[in-house]
Design a protein around this motif. Sequence first.
Motif, PDB file in Angstrom:
ATOM      1  N   SER A 153      -5.976   6.849   3.637  1.00  0.00           N
ATOM      2  CA  SER A 153      -5.849   6.569   5.217  1.00  0.00           C
ATOM      3  C   SER A 153      -6.141   5.273   5.693  1.00  0.00           C
ATOM      4  CB  SER A 153      -6.540   7.323   5.970  1.00  0.00           C
ATOM      5  OG  SER A 153      -7.818   7.518   5.823  1.00  0.00           O
ATOM      6  N   SER A 154      -6.578   4.503   4.508  1.00  0.00           N
ATOM      7  CA  SER A 154      -6.934   2.971   4.940  1.00  0.00           C
ATOM      8  C   SER A 154      -7.113   2.340   3.680  1.00  0.00           C
ATOM      9  CB  SER A 154      -8.404   2.962   5.531  1.00  0.00           C
ATOM     10  OG  SER A 154      -9.509   3.510   4.551  1.00  0.00           O
ATOM     11  N   ALA A 155      -7.097   0.869   3.889  1.00  0.00           N
ATOM     12  CA  ALA A 155      -7.334   0.001   2.872  1.00  0.00           C
ATOM     13  C   ALA A 155      -8.745   0.231   2.034  1.00  0.00           C
ATOM     14  CB  ALA A 155      -7.316  -1.480   3.304  1.00  0.00           C
ATOM     15  N   GLU A 156      -9.862   0.685   2.702  1.00  0.00           N
ATOM     16  CA  GLU A 156     -10.920   1.018   2.184  1.00  0.00           C
ATOM     17  C   GLU A 156     -10.926   2.023   1.144  1.00  0.00           C
ATOM     18  OE1 GLU A 156     -10.518   0.005   5.112  1.00  0.00           O
ATOM     19  OE2 GLU A 156     -11.319  -1.935   5.054  1.00  0.00           O
ATOM     20  N   ASP A 157      -9.989   3.214   1.658  1.00  0.00           N
ATOM     21  CA  ASP A 157      -9.730   4.140   0.712  1.00  0.00           C
ATOM     22  C   ASP A 157      -9.181   3.885  -0.628  1.00  0.00           C
ATOM     23  OD1 ASP A 157     -10.972   5.960   2.550  1.00  0.00           O
ATOM     24  OD2 ASP A 157      -9.170   6.714   3.206  1.00  0.00           O
ATOM     25  N   PRO A 163      -1.463   0.058   2.823  1.00  0.00           N
ATOM     26  CA  PRO A 163      -2.381  -0.530   3.565  1.00  0.00           C
ATOM     27  C   PRO A 163      -3.053  -1.493   2.868  1.00  0.00           C
ATOM     28  CG  PRO A 163      -3.044   1.692   2.616  1.00  0.00           C
ATOM     29  CD  PRO A 163      -1.823   1.543   2.266  1.00  0.00           C
ATOM     30  N   GLY A 211      -6.015  -4.565  11.699  1.00  0.00           N
ATOM     31  CA  GLY A 211      -6.705  -3.671  10.913  1.00  0.00           C
ATOM     32  C   GLY A 211      -6.009  -2.729   9.986  1.00  0.00           C
ATOM     33  N   LYS A 212      -4.390  -2.843  10.133  1.00  0.00           N
ATOM     34  CA  LYS A 212      -3.878  -1.849   9.181  1.00  0.00           C
ATOM     35  C   LYS A 212      -3.570  -2.141   8.072  1.00  0.00           C
ATOM     36  CE  LYS A 212      -1.203  -0.428  13.291  1.00  0.00           C
ATOM     37  NZ  LYS A 212       0.161  -0.452  14.012  1.00  0.00           N
ATOM     38  N   LYS A 218      -5.108  -4.757   4.428  1.00  0.00           N
ATOM     39  CA  LYS A 218      -5.956  -5.710   4.020  1.00  0.00           C
ATOM     40  C   LYS A 218      -5.400  -6.387   2.720  1.00  0.00           C
ATOM     41  CE  LYS A 218     -10.950  -5.735   2.712  1.00  0.00           C
ATOM     42  NZ  LYS A 218     -11.898  -5.249   2.649  1.00  0.00           N
TER      43      LYS A 218
END
Length: 248
Positions: free
Chosen positions: A49-53, A142, A228-229, A231
Amino acid sequence: MNNTNTLSTLLIAALLTAVFTGCTPQKIIGVNEPVIDQNVEVYENPTVSSAEDAIKLLKEGNKRFVNNELANYDLSHTRRSELTEGQKPFAVVVTCSDSRVVPEHLLDQGLGDLFVIRVAGNILDEAEIGSIEYAVDHLGSPLVVILGHESCGAVTTAVAKAEKPAETHTTENIDAFLDNIEPAVAKAKKTELKGKELIEKAVDINVELSVDQLLEESNIVKEGVDAGKIKVVGAKYLLTSGDVEWFE
């Protein structure tokens, strides 16, 4: 048929076999069939669900690669059929065309997980940037990774051309992509490093400049980053160890 006729038939068959195959008994060569461990669960990446994931999954995948503990991904007909309905890669990887640098392997990811763009020297031109924009805008990826690698031949040639242009043999088409690497080489040379250290420094800078270039030349990517969507990160694959270093 009586026993005598049966025996005669068997003898004739044996004689014909010897004639056509030779008198020496044929050696049966064993074949090592692939062994499928039915006890190993088929691996599925968790929802991203995110770039961090996404970065977390890539780091975990690289760790498995280095430790020779690759996940058991689903490469079946069923999985391939699912992907005919569409794709949703969780990361874009821009990397070199070098045959030793295969993102799906070194990051240990399965079918449909990565949107890979490969070009010598992992440079960015219109085609590469447009491909990235397609992945983040239409497919919803992402994360964008600019992945350089140790001992890059394109960067090595660019360094040689900068130091000894008369002795470096290239073609017009090769020069076209070396031009994209020259700024990294020029910046690396200011460090006064030499030999392999200079080349590796140029590899690192080439990645960093590509990250900057992408943010400067793609409004779609820049707006996604600002919101922030998305990275964008740089990384480097080490041929000697298998590790991926992350420029975060």
